[in-house]
Design a protein around this motif. Structure first.
Motif, PDB file in Angstrom:
ATOM      1  N   GLN A  49     -32.850 -15.552  23.058  1.00  0.00           N
ATOM      2  CA  GLN A  49     -32.788 -15.516  21.606  1.00  0.00           C
ATOM      3  C   GLN A  49     -32.972 -14.092  21.098  1.00  0.00           C
ATOM      4  O   GLN A  49     -32.412 -13.715  20.075  1.00  0.00           O
ATOM      5  N   ASN A  50     -33.758 -13.287  21.815  1.00  0.00           N
ATOM      6  CA  ASN A  50     -33.926 -11.888  21.433  1.00  0.00           C
ATOM      7  C   ASN A  50     -32.611 -11.146  21.453  1.00  0.00           C
ATOM      8  O   ASN A  50     -32.305 -10.371  20.550  1.00  0.00           O
ATOM      9  N   VAL A  51     -31.821 -11.397  22.510  1.00  0.00           N
ATOM     10  CA  VAL A  51     -30.538 -10.694  22.652  1.00  0.00           C
ATOM     11  C   VAL A  51     -29.618 -11.034  21.492  1.00  0.00           C
ATOM     12  O   VAL A  51     -29.025 -10.163  20.859  1.00  0.00           O
ATOM     13  N   ILE A  52     -29.527 -12.348  21.187  1.00  0.00           N
ATOM     14  CA  ILE A  52     -28.564 -12.713  20.163  1.00  0.00           C
ATOM     15  C   ILE A  52     -29.064 -12.281  18.793  1.00  0.00           C
ATOM     16  O   ILE A  52     -28.271 -11.910  17.921  1.00  0.00           O
ATOM     17  N   GLU A  53     -30.404 -12.271  18.591  1.00  0.00           N
ATOM     18  CA  GLU A  53     -30.900 -11.782  17.305  1.00  0.00           C
ATOM     19  C   GLU A  53     -30.658 -10.285  17.174  1.00  0.00           C
ATOM     20  O   GLU A  53     -30.335  -9.797  16.080  1.00  0.00           O
ATOM     21  N   TRP A  54     -30.777  -9.540  18.275  1.00  0.00           N
ATOM     22  CA  TRP A  54     -30.516  -8.107  18.209  1.00  0.00           C
ATOM     23  C   TRP A  54     -29.052  -7.845  17.872  1.00  0.00           C
ATOM     24  O   TRP A  54     -28.745  -6.971  17.064  1.00  0.00           O
ATOM     25  N   LEU A  55     -28.137  -8.655  18.484  1.00  0.00           N
ATOM     26  CA  LEU A  55     -26.711  -8.486  18.205  1.00  0.00           C
ATOM     27  C   LEU A  55     -26.400  -8.739  16.734  1.00  0.00           C
ATOM     28  O   LEU A  55     -25.671  -7.990  16.091  1.00  0.00           O
ATOM     29  N   ILE A  56     -26.960  -9.854  16.216  1.00  0.00           N
ATOM     30  CA  ILE A  56     -26.661 -10.185  14.830  1.00  0.00           C
ATOM     31  C   ILE A  56     -27.250  -9.129  13.899  1.00  0.00           C
ATOM     32  O   ILE A  56     -26.630  -8.737  12.906  1.00  0.00           O
TER      33      ILE A  56
END
Lengths: 236, 70
Positions: A49-56
């Motif tokens: 979830q960290n990765v996708i939140e960073w991307l967004i």
């Protein structure tokens, strides 16, 4: 890794199966990547979830840098998925190249100018449509002749050149990268063991550089998209 | 003749992109020395500038590859 694309003719138009299969592979990879990273959403993010939140956050930052909040809210999803798709499409040719029977089956879809010009045309038409919806018909046409009617040919040429350079930039970078990968591979297998050992570090360096170039080109494409949309919507 | 044309195209592309990128990056380094606190934003703008500048010389390289074997 050499050989040309599978094409077939239907109703007098040429269809490119290689691009279709490569695009499908990119779609599947993007779907499973985002699907896998977004399971088990919690208040305190951990892991994927960290990765996708960073991307967004990253793409939201790009949008927020060019447009204000309520205009940006309409486009932030589009910019996010555009960035992820073009990024994965640029990297696909470095990871996976499948050939069969002298034809290419899977390579980077963005190594074909038709695909990148399609993306660029879609983005330019979207910016015009957003400007039309936001400013009305009179406002949309008034922008072409602002600040004076002499700017009309310059504005028209600017639209065409934006469309061409936006598409051909990615095509040039990715196509040159893949072509050089193929040439290095040919050089590696040309004279047996010495050339294999000699061209192994060169190929690794070139692949690393191509990863960097692919990411930069995806970022530049997405940034220029938001710049074009924001210029049409708010006019500055 | 194709090889000569490819060589000229690639040389001009290398000169153009080297000169253009050199201008952008040297001005970025100057500005970073003046104002170190916005170094992150300057770095981002530098990458955007380099991506834009390298767009057309890359097309010259593609032309060089296309005419190389003719």
């Amino acid at each position: 890794m050499g050989g040309d694309a599978y094409t077939f003719n239907l109703f007098g138009l040429t269809f490119n199966i290689t691009n279709m299969i490569s695009g499908l592979v990119v779609c599947v990879i993007v779907f499973f990547l985002l699907f896998g990273l977004s399971r088990h959403i919690q208040m305190k993010p951990k892991g994927g979830q960290n990765v996708i939140e960073w991307l967004i956050d990253f793409t939201n930052g790009i949008v927020r840098g060019q447009m204000n909040r309520e205009v940006g809210a309409r486009f932030s999803y589009f910019i996010f998925i555009l960035f992820v798709f073009i990024f994965v499409a640029n990297q696909l040719g470095l990871i996976l190249q499948v050939g069969w029977n002298g034809h290419e089956l899977v390579k980077s879809p963005t190594a074909d100018p038709v695909i990148t010009l399609t993306f660029s045309l879609m983005v330019i038409v979207l910016s015009h449509f957003a400007g039309l919806v936001n400013n009305g018909i009179k406002g949309y046409f008034a922008e072409f002749v602002s600040p004076s009617a002499l700017m009309l040919p310059i504005n028209l040429i600017e639209e065409v050149s934006n469309f061409l350079t936006l598409g051909l930039r990615i095509f040039g970078n990715i196509y040159a990268g893949e072509l050089l990968l193929g040439l290095l591979g040919q050089m590696a297998f040309s004279h047996g063991w010495p050339t294999i050992i000699a061209s192994l570090p060169v190929e690794m360096i070139w692949q690393g550089f191509s990863v960097f170039i692919g990411s930069i080109q995806a970022y530049v494409f997405v940034t220029l998209t938001t710049v074009y949309i924001s210029r049409k919507v708010s006019g500055d | 003749m194709g090889a000569i044309a490819a060589g000229i195209a690639a040389a001009c592309a290398a000169l153009a992109t080297g000169y253009g990128n050199g201008l952008v990056i040297s001005h970025t380094v100057d500005s970073m020395a003046r104002q170190p606190q916005i170094a992150g934003q300057l770095r981002t703008t530098m990458f955007i500038g380099v991506g834009l500048i390298e767009g057309v010389p890359i097309l010259a390289i593609v032309v060089a590859f296309l005419v190389m074997n003719k």
